[in-house]
Design an enzyme around this catalytic site. Structure first.
Site, PDB file in Angstrom:
ATOM      1  N   ASP A 126     -25.513  55.835  27.816  1.00 18.53           N
ATOM      2  CA  ASP A 126     -25.088  54.482  27.461  1.00 18.53           C
ATOM      3  C   ASP A 126     -25.280  53.485  28.613  1.00 18.53           C
ATOM      4  O   ASP A 126     -25.369  53.875  29.774  1.00 18.53           O
ATOM      5  CB  ASP A 126     -23.591  54.475  27.119  1.00 18.53           C
ATOM      6  CG  ASP A 126     -23.291  55.224  25.832  1.00 18.53           C
ATOM      7  OD1 ASP A 126     -24.182  55.922  25.322  1.00 18.53           O
ATOM      8  OD2 ASP A 126     -22.145  55.109  25.353  1.00 18.53           O
ATOM      9  N   ASP A 127     -25.257  52.233  28.232  1.00 18.75           N
ATOM     10  CA  ASP A 127     -25.112  51.077  29.136  1.00 18.75           C
ATOM     11  C   ASP A 127     -26.400  50.616  29.821  1.00 18.75           C
ATOM     12  O   ASP A 127     -26.412  49.576  30.465  1.00 18.75           O
ATOM     13  CB  ASP A 127     -24.033  51.300  30.222  1.00 18.75           C
ATOM     14  CG  ASP A 127     -22.638  51.455  29.644  1.00 18.75           C
ATOM     15  OD1 ASP A 127     -22.516  51.467  28.400  1.00 18.75           O
ATOM     16  OD2 ASP A 127     -21.681  51.584  30.414  1.00 18.75           O
TER      17      ASP A 127
ATOM     18  N   HIS B  41     -25.750  49.374  21.715  1.00 20.88           N
ATOM     19  CA  HIS B  41     -24.430  49.492  22.364  1.00 20.88           C
ATOM     20  C   HIS B  41     -23.850  48.107  22.645  1.00 20.88           C
ATOM     21  O   HIS B  41     -23.103  47.929  23.602  1.00 20.88           O
ATOM     22  CB  HIS B  41     -24.604  50.292  23.657  1.00 20.88           C
ATOM     23  CG  HIS B  41     -23.329  50.801  24.289  1.00 20.88           C
ATOM     24  ND1 HIS B  41     -22.291  51.332  23.570  1.00 20.88           N
ATOM     25  CD2 HIS B  41     -22.942  50.867  25.597  1.00 20.88           C
ATOM     26  CE1 HIS B  41     -21.317  51.710  24.408  1.00 20.88           C
ATOM     27  NE2 HIS B  41     -21.685  51.422  25.639  1.00 20.88           N
TER      28      HIS B  41
ATOM     29  N   HIS C 190     -21.325  44.442  26.030  1.00 22.82           N
ATOM     30  CA  HIS C 190     -20.312  45.487  26.200  1.00 22.82           C
ATOM     31  C   HIS C 190     -18.862  45.011  26.080  1.00 22.82           C
ATOM     32  O   HIS C 190     -17.996  45.429  26.849  1.00 22.82           O
ATOM     33  CB  HIS C 190     -20.520  46.181  27.556  1.00 22.82           C
ATOM     34  CG  HIS C 190     -20.081  47.626  27.584  1.00 22.82           C
ATOM     35  ND1 HIS C 190     -18.757  47.992  27.707  1.00 22.82           N
ATOM     36  CD2 HIS C 190     -20.762  48.777  27.490  1.00 22.82           C
ATOM     37  CE1 HIS C 190     -18.666  49.315  27.714  1.00 22.82           C
ATOM     38  NE2 HIS C 190     -19.876  49.828  27.577  1.00 22.82           N
TER      39      HIS C 190
ATOM     40  N   HIS D 258     -23.948  58.097  31.216  1.00 22.01           N
ATOM     41  CA  HIS D 258     -24.395  56.718  31.462  1.00 22.01           C
ATOM     42  C   HIS D 258     -25.570  56.729  32.429  1.00 22.01           C
ATOM     43  O   HIS D 258     -25.441  57.272  33.534  1.00 22.01           O
ATOM     44  CB  HIS D 258     -23.239  55.887  32.032  1.00 22.01           C
ATOM     45  CG  HIS D 258     -22.098  55.760  31.065  1.00 22.01           C
ATOM     46  ND1 HIS D 258     -21.149  56.730  30.915  1.00 22.01           N
ATOM     47  CD2 HIS D 258     -21.795  54.775  30.171  1.00 22.01           C
ATOM     48  CE1 HIS D 258     -20.296  56.358  29.974  1.00 22.01           C
ATOM     49  NE2 HIS D 258     -20.659  55.174  29.506  1.00 22.01           N
TER      50      HIS D 258
HETATM   51 ZN    ZN Z   1     -20.698  51.681  27.421  1.00 21.67          ZN
END
Ligand code: ZN
Length: 483
Positions: free
Chosen positions: A306-307, A357, A361, A449
């Protein structure tokens, strides 16, 4: 944050106003377009600035930090542009200060009373051409006084090699006239009282503090934004004053004139005279056809990252995954996709699944359905543009926070996780590797991540060990389709 006590009657008056209760900026953390706070009824909505394609900025690094834990929800980002290190340092200091405050108050010790708190700092390029760089950071801090929404603009002058404050856009000798013009336009608006205006601009230090968000519209007007509660009753919202081009141009400094020109008619590229610009290295691995792993028979694991994407971490990760013929799913953040579409394209080409995602955020459960849709749609559009038309079908809500409103605002299918490495917290490659190796079971979805070098460094050991134990690494959609 600066606040001013106001008489209750003013608060009431301001609360009744329908023209001023708007947030500044083209897009807050919610990503939704917001109306201008310009209080003049019927006035045209000023353009918030030129549109910059961050993927054209050579050597750009987006500095991300975030958690994935609903008890400590934060996500911060700011850009590092080669040559503008002096400006990056100012943003870094501000972001780290806010994050340290937030973590101390929310994430450490007994955080039981901090249920609704969240820190989100997102970035937006205002200008990135010629010798001018301008960035706005938008901070949503639900723990702060007033609205918790605040904006700051940061400027860099490549000609002199200096960081510039918003007020540096105006020539020193013209600042009194400029401030008088601002006061004229604010005075008399609902929720604003003259006494607070005088205090706000009383001395150079107060001026510098109050004038924290200045940028140009694409028409060359100067847009000055004040956070909620700064120039009037908090209930009245944020205020924006837009000074027309003809009015403001004579007051601009040399740098201000160049910033104005680059906003109205940008050069084709940015050149800040950087002594070193890192050359991006993007892997070129191409998947050999579709994955034919049958997870009914084989032992499958779906690694998710993620991210990102982030440079160089995602690039290194793709190289590791290719080495083990492993596939994975990347839940990308839209503002990072915009900065590094080449990495998203490379991941997709290598057989990875690209999921959504959100754009910046935020905790989606705190947004309106329109804001949720905006967060997800902007990101899907960025992914489609990067991958020449591959539409994501999955999304992972930040912090795993989801409710009926979020589900109802999108057709994307939500994906949570079975194993949480908490890699954002520990930043320890050995611990991340051990967690995945010890905890992951057949058909599990694993959360990591790819913005952290330590998480990427854990991957070779994870792939080596679990491959030897007979596991296959598949995308989330593949896992779902074959179970
Ligand atoms: Zn995240």
């Amino acid at each position: 944050m600066r606040t001013h006590p106001l008489f209750p009657s003013l608060v009431l008056l301001a609360a009744l106003s329908v023209t001023a209760a708007c947030s500044p900026g083209a897009s807050g953390p919610s990503g939704a377009a917001t109306a201008s706070g310009d209080a003049r009824p019927g006035s045209a909505t000023p353009s918030p600035g030129g549109s910059v394609d961050p993927s054209k900025i050579k050597g750009l690094e987006i500095v991300n930090d975030s958690s994935e834990q609903s008890s400590c929800p934060f996500a911060t980002s700011y850009p590092g542009v080669p040559g503008a290190e002096a400006m990056t340092a100012v943003m870094k200091k501000e972001v780290e200060r806010r994050l340290a405050d937030f973590r101390a108050g929310t994430c450490e010790g007994d955080a039981g009373s901090a249920e609704s708190r969240e820190l989100n700092i997102s970035h937006q390029f205002l200008v990135a051409s010629g010798d001018v760089l301008g960035v706005r950071l938008t901070t949503q801090d639900h723990s702060a006084a007033a609205s918790g929404l605040s904006t700051r603009t940061y400027w860099y002058d490549g000609k002199t090699g200096a960081y510039a404050t918003p007020l540096d856009l105006v020539a020193e000798g013209s600042r009194d006239a400029f401030v008088d013009a601002l006061k004229d336009r604010l005075d008399g608006r609902e929720g604003v009282d003259a006494a607070s205006l005088d205090g706000l601009f009383s001395d150079p230090a107060a001026r510098a503090a109050a004038l924290h968000d200045m940028s140009f519209t694409t028409e060359g007007a100067l847009r000055v934004a004040f956070d909620r509660g700064e120039v009037g009753a908090p209930a009245a919202g944020a205020y924006v004053v837009t000074l027309p081009r003809a009015t403001v141009t004579p007051w601009l400094s040399g740098f201000g004139q160049r910033a104005q020109r680059q906003t109205v008619r940008p050069d084709s590229s940015l050149d800040l005279g950087a002594s070193h610009v890192p050359e991006p290295s993007v892997p070129t691995h191409t998947a050999s056809g579709d994955d034919d792993t049958d997870c009914k028979k084989a032992k499958c694991i779906a690694l998710t990252f993620d991210d990102g994407p982030a440079m160089p971490e995602t690039s290194t990760l793709l190289t590791y995954l290719a080495r083990y013929k492993a596939r994975a799913t990347f839940f990308t953040v839209g503002q990072n996709v915009a900065a590094h579409p080449d990495l998203v394209r490379a991941a997709s080409r290598a057989g990875m699944e690209i999921g959504n995602h959100s754009y910046s955020h935020p905790d989606l459960t705190k947004l309106t359905p329109e804001q949720v849709a905006s967060q997800l749609n902007r990101t899907s559009a960025a992914i489609e543009a990067a991958t020449t038309g591959r539409t994501p079908t999955l999304f992972r809500p930040p912090y795993g926070a989801i409710n009926a409103t979020v589900r109802g605002a999108t057709r994307l299918s939500p994906v949570l996780w079975d194993v949480d490495t908490e890699d954002w917290k520990y930043r320890d490659a050995d611990k991340v590797a051990r967690t995945v190796i010890d905890k992951a079971r057949r058909n599990d979805v694993v959360l990591m991540h790819d913005i952290h070098p330590t998480s990427v460094a854990a991957i070779p050991r994870i792939l080596r060990t679990l491959t030897a134990r007979g596991y296959h690494f598949v995308t989330v959609s593949h896992l779902r389709a074959t179970l």
